[in-house]
Design an enzyme around this catalytic site. Structure first.
Site, PDB file in Angstrom:
ATOM      1  N   ASP A   2      -2.814  -6.929  11.485  1.00 27.80           N
ATOM      2  CA  ASP A   2      -1.914  -7.190  10.357  1.00 27.80           C
ATOM      3  C   ASP A   2      -0.541  -7.581  10.908  1.00 27.80           C
ATOM      4  OD1 ASP A   2      -1.340  -7.464   7.698  1.00 27.80           O
ATOM      5  OD2 ASP A   2      -0.968  -5.343   7.315  1.00 27.80           O
ATOM      6  N   ILE A  45       0.815  -1.210   0.000  1.00 27.28           N
ATOM      7  CA  ILE A  45       0.000   0.000   0.000  1.00 27.28           C
ATOM      8  C   ILE A  45       0.852   1.264   0.000  1.00 27.28           C
ATOM      9  CG2 ILE A  45      -1.705   1.313   1.329  1.00 27.28           C
ATOM     10  CD1 ILE A  45      -2.926  -1.047  -0.019  1.00 27.28           C
ATOM     11  N   LYS A  69       5.713   7.904   5.919  1.00 27.44           N
ATOM     12  CA  LYS A  69       4.986   6.910   5.140  1.00 27.44           C
ATOM     13  C   LYS A  69       4.149   7.611   4.080  1.00 27.44           C
ATOM     14  CE  LYS A  69       1.985   2.862   5.686  1.00 27.44           C
ATOM     15  NZ  LYS A  69       1.343   1.959   6.677  1.00 27.44           N
ATOM     16  N   GLN A 125       5.108   3.115   1.014  1.00 28.84           N
ATOM     17  CA  GLN A 125       6.519   2.914   1.303  1.00 28.84           C
ATOM     18  C   GLN A 125       6.973   3.948   2.327  1.00 28.84           C
ATOM     19  OE1 GLN A 125       8.168   3.135  -2.662  1.00 28.84           O
ATOM     20  NE2 GLN A 125       8.918   5.214  -2.363  1.00 28.84           N
TER      21      GLN A 125
END
Length: 520
Positions: free
Chosen positions: A282, A130, A147, A132
């Site tokens: 996650d 999604i 991010k 980097q």
């Protein structure tokens, strides 16, 4: 056209990277090899199968990358070569160009990079499906991680979700178990969490909440958000320095207690799920590091908070009771809970469901994780769920996914870890706090503001109902009061009889004592 193009593109990628060979070879049909030779022109078949699978998932986009990330934690279900390649999806997805990243950051913050950061590393330190991450330093000296979302993600995700919704409709319509599994609701839940992950302000808020929840546990570190530089497409947070949990040799060399790390991971998970109802959903190894700093040595470092799961009090209570019943091997209670919650039809016989659950679970107790084949357990449970028409609960999909991640991580850290004995004391303590005096006191304190507001209004509300309520209400209330008066008279009689009996007994004892002393 886009709805038609995406399935065709997926099929083309599968053929180009030889994924059909992985499937066809597994069937061992003699005709598959001839078909493969005919279709081999222009295909990438000379590379190892794990590499081809990883590259195909990267080409197919974020949803497929996330699927590969989950599979990479299940080395008990995959050959080692494929698991090793899929593990690279956790933080080594090919990055997008650095100049594009800088442009997106400046556009989101409305300032040149040099005005926001004293230093900015153009090469990303991590690249995922999604977004980097780049390291930087603010002008006040704080080290941060920046991010930034990948460009064009929304269109790709929407296309894949449209395809998944179509497939879910087919499953529900043409498969006998389709309606019970609720595939469209599951896809809708997945849709929600994926779109949430595309909003970095939401992710920053998730991280802030998790940081507050974990404060005082002394087992996990969560980075602080720099709110002045958080936008929907860019997020700036405290830089965390740790060793990826996948680098086991480096952690051992540093003196980290790996077995304790495994136990701490279970504690963190159950704390987030059952105490807070707010858990990191996650938890693949790419999002977890271990601190080697002397002040926080051996503590987990959590990263990437785009996908967070939540549970209601009803969900937590139901799950905790199920876990405890499993730990005590009380399969009858497990069956009763399934019926009480509505997961199975009310007409289901408790003894039949109890026997089926016992058949699946009993062989796996008292074994370390390395000896438990979750694949076989899931297959058997699925057969039972189909037999008893168990309905899949979409709100628990993320929890199920996280359980797979936690078990896979536990297997990597300590194959001898007994998940049951590690979790049992925690859950029993949690249940005691919920149903005991401490739980009652906590609920009373939580509801006190509401009671404080309602109590002063109670006499007026009662008077209003008595004045304006219907005759039946007044008659019922009068009957209740009359019954209460009768009960009070009866209790008063019993009390006075008891007091008289007690006084008589004391008087008799006094006379006996005086007689023994020669007074009378």
């Amino acid at each position: 056209m886009r709805a038609l193009f995406r399935p065709a593109f997926i099929a083309w990628i599968g053929l180009r990277y030889g994924l059909d060979g992985l499937l066809l070879d597994s069937f061992r049909h003699p005709g598959w090899s001839r078909v493969g030779r005919v279709l081999s022109w222009g295909r990438r078949l000379h590379e190892p199968r794990g590499q081809r699978l990883r590259e195909a998932l990267e080409r197919l986009g974020p949803i497929f990358v996330k699927f590969g990330q989950m599979l990479s934690t299940r080395r008990d279900l995959l050959p080692p070569d494929i698991a090793d390649e899929l593990a690279k999806l956790q933080d080594r997805v090919p990055p997008f160009p650095s100049d594009e990243s800088a442009r997106l950051i400046e556009e989101a913050l409305g300032k040149p990079i040099a005005e926001v950061f004293r230093t900015f590393e153009t090469d990303p330190v991590a690249s995922a499906s999604i977004a980097q991450v780049h390291f930087a330093t603010l002008h006040d000296g704080r080290e941060v991680a920046v991010k930034v979302l990948r460009p064009g993600m929304l269109a790709v995700i929407d296309d894949d979700l449209a395809l998944l919704r179509t497939i879910a409709g087919w499953v529900e319509r043409f498969w006998a178990d389709g309606k019970r599994l609720k595939p469209r609701e599951v896809v809708a839940e997945f849709d929600k969490y994926l779109h949430d992950e595309l909003d970095l302000v939401r992710e920053a808020a998730n991280a802030a909440q998790l940081r507050r929840n974990m404060d005082g546990l002394d087992l996990v570190l969560v980075p602080e958000m720099i709110w002045d530089y958080c936008t929907p497409t860019v997020m700036v947070m405290e830089r965390m320095k740790g060793v990826p949990i996948s680098q086991m040799a480096r952690l051992r060399e540093a003196g980290v207690d790996i077995k304790k790390l495994a136990r701490d991971g279970v504690t963190i998970f159950f704390t987030q799920v059952f105490r807070d109802g707010f858990f990191h959903a996650d938890m693949h190894p790419g999002n977890i590091q271990v601190s080697l700093d002397p002040e926080s040595f051996g503590r987990y470092i959590a990263l990437d908070f785009g996908i967070i799961g939540t549970l209601t009090e009803i969900d937590k209570d139901y799950l905790a009771q199920n876990f405890i019943a499993f730990f005590h091997r009380d399969y009858k209670r497990v069956a009763e809970l399934h019926i009480e919650s509505g997961w199975v039809p009310a007409s289901t016989r408790v003894d039949e469901l109890e026997g089926a659950v016992r058949t699946v679970c009993e062989p796996y107790f008292d074994r370390p994780i390395k000896e438990i084949s979750l694949g076989q357990v899931l297959m058997r449970l699925f057969q039972i769920s189909r037999r008893f028409n168990v309905e899949i609960q979409p709100q628990l999909v993320l929890l199920q996914k996280t359980l797979l991640n936690v078990e896979g991580l536990g297997r990597e850290l300590d194959p001898e870890l007994d998940l049951w004995s590690t979790a049992k004391p925690f859950l029993e303590k949690w249940m005691h706090e919920q149903v005991g005096l401490r739980g009652l006191w906590a609920r009373l304190k939580r509801e006190a503001p509401r009671y404080a507001k309602m109590l002063p209004e109670l006499p007026r509300l009662i008077h209003h109902n008595l004045e304006h309520g219907d005759a039946n209400l007044r008659r019922d209330l009068a009957a209740m009061l009359a019954e209460q008066r009768q009960t009070n008279r009866l209790l008063s009689t019993v009390v006075w009889v008891g007091v008289g009996f007690l006084l008589g007994l004391l008087t008799a004892q006094l006379f006996v004592r005086l007689h023994m002393l020669g007074v009378i």
